[in-house]
Design an enzyme around this catalytic site. Structure first.
Site, PDB file in Angstrom:
ATOM      1  N   LEU A   1       0.874  -1.163   0.000  1.00  0.00           N
ATOM      2  CA  LEU A   1       0.000   0.000   0.000  1.00  0.00           C
ATOM      3  C   LEU A   1       0.916   1.218   0.000  1.00  0.00           C
ATOM      4  O   LEU A   1       1.977   1.209   0.639  1.00  0.00           O
ATOM      5  CB  LEU A   1      -0.902   0.023   1.239  1.00  0.00           C
ATOM      6  CG  LEU A   1      -2.017  -1.019   1.312  1.00  0.00           C
ATOM      7  CD1 LEU A   1      -2.779  -0.893   2.628  1.00  0.00           C
ATOM      8  CD2 LEU A   1      -2.981  -0.882   0.142  1.00  0.00           C
ATOM      9  N   ASP A   2       0.510   2.272  -0.701  1.00  0.00           N
ATOM     10  CA  ASP A   2       1.337   3.471  -0.756  1.00  0.00           C
ATOM     11  C   ASP A   2       1.548   4.062   0.636  1.00  0.00           C
ATOM     12  O   ASP A   2       0.776   3.810   1.571  1.00  0.00           O
ATOM     13  CB  ASP A   2       0.678   4.525  -1.652  1.00  0.00           C
ATOM     14  CG  ASP A   2       0.740   4.145  -3.124  1.00  0.00           C
ATOM     15  OD1 ASP A   2       1.569   3.277  -3.484  1.00  0.00           O
ATOM     16  OD2 ASP A   2      -0.044   4.722  -3.911  1.00  0.00           O
TER      17      ASP A   2
END
Length: 242
Positions: free
Chosen positions: A100-101
């Protein structure tokens, strides 16, 4: 007997894909000899080293973390930023299942089972991932139709997606909705929105496969139950048939 890269992944060293890279780079030894051949098979009697470290098999562990923003999914970072796995108290060599960013929160699976990781993130398995998207701009019916068909952005093709529970704020020119995707490409949701001409303001993954974190605070984690792991694997195999 099984392929070397699969054995390394099962030992929790890394994903199968990363194991293949390490083999190609000459960083893997079997019984003291450097191996660069992908097809080689090994058994439990073989001595395997990766980057000079002996491969030791360990009990498989599976976790779900409600990832907060401002932490990374890599295990090492030259900038000294907090890694997601630091929230989990374990002695096992765990890693995140996909990424996930830095500024994205929500459901993040972590494990030391490389084979499981590969099954969860490989595009051919089509596991559903649901995001709550807060968008600057308002999706139109035409946008939703495009998402259902699949989108191309900067020569990258993104598979079909589903939009649900759309709410609109006309005053601030914003909207919020749930987006289900079936791939796990880098920056996928943000790129899909860019392709439509919108900017994502906030992004939170609310579900991965059958796993949610509705009752967990940011930074909180728990071990997955055996039946949850089994169901994830079943869903992956079902998705593979699509």
């Amino acid at each position: 007997m099984e392929r070397l890269q699969k054995t390394i992944a099962k030992a929790g060293i890394c994903s199968r894909r990363k194991a293949e890279e390490l083999i190609a780079q000459g960083k893997v030894k079997v019984n003291g000899e450097i191996v660069t051949e992908m097809g080689i098979k090994v058994s439990g009697n073989d001595v395997i080293e990766v980057n000079g470290n002996l491969v030791e098999f360990q009990e498989k562990e599976y976790y779900v973390l409600n990832k907060p923003k401002s932490c990374i999914c890599s295990n090492n970072d030259e900038k000294g930023r907090t890694a997601a796995i630091q929230y989990i108290d374990t002695k096992a060599r765990i890693f995140t299942v996909g990424r996930l960013d830095y500024d994205t929160s929500g459901v993040l699976l972590c494990t030391n089972d490389g084979a499981f990781c590969n099954e969860m993130i490989h595009p051919k398995y089509h596991l559903p991932k649901i995001y709550k998207v807060n968008l600057q701009g308002i999706l139109t019916e035409d946008d939703i139709k495009k998402l259902k068909k699949g989108i191309i952005f900067e020569k990258e093709k993104y598979s079909y997606a589903k939009v649900k529970n759309l709410t609109v704020d006309f005053v601030r020119n914003r909207c919020q909705f749930e987006l289900t995707i079936y791939e796990g490409k880098n920056h996928q949701v943000k790129n899909m929105m860019k392709a439509l001409g919108y900017e994502v303001r906030r992004l939170h993954r609310i579900q991965f496969g059958n796993i949610r974190v509705d009752d967990m605070a940011f930074g909180q984690y728990r071990r997955l139950k055996p039946y949850e792991v089994k169901e994830l694997k079943r869903m992956a195999q079902e998705g593979r048939k699509q």
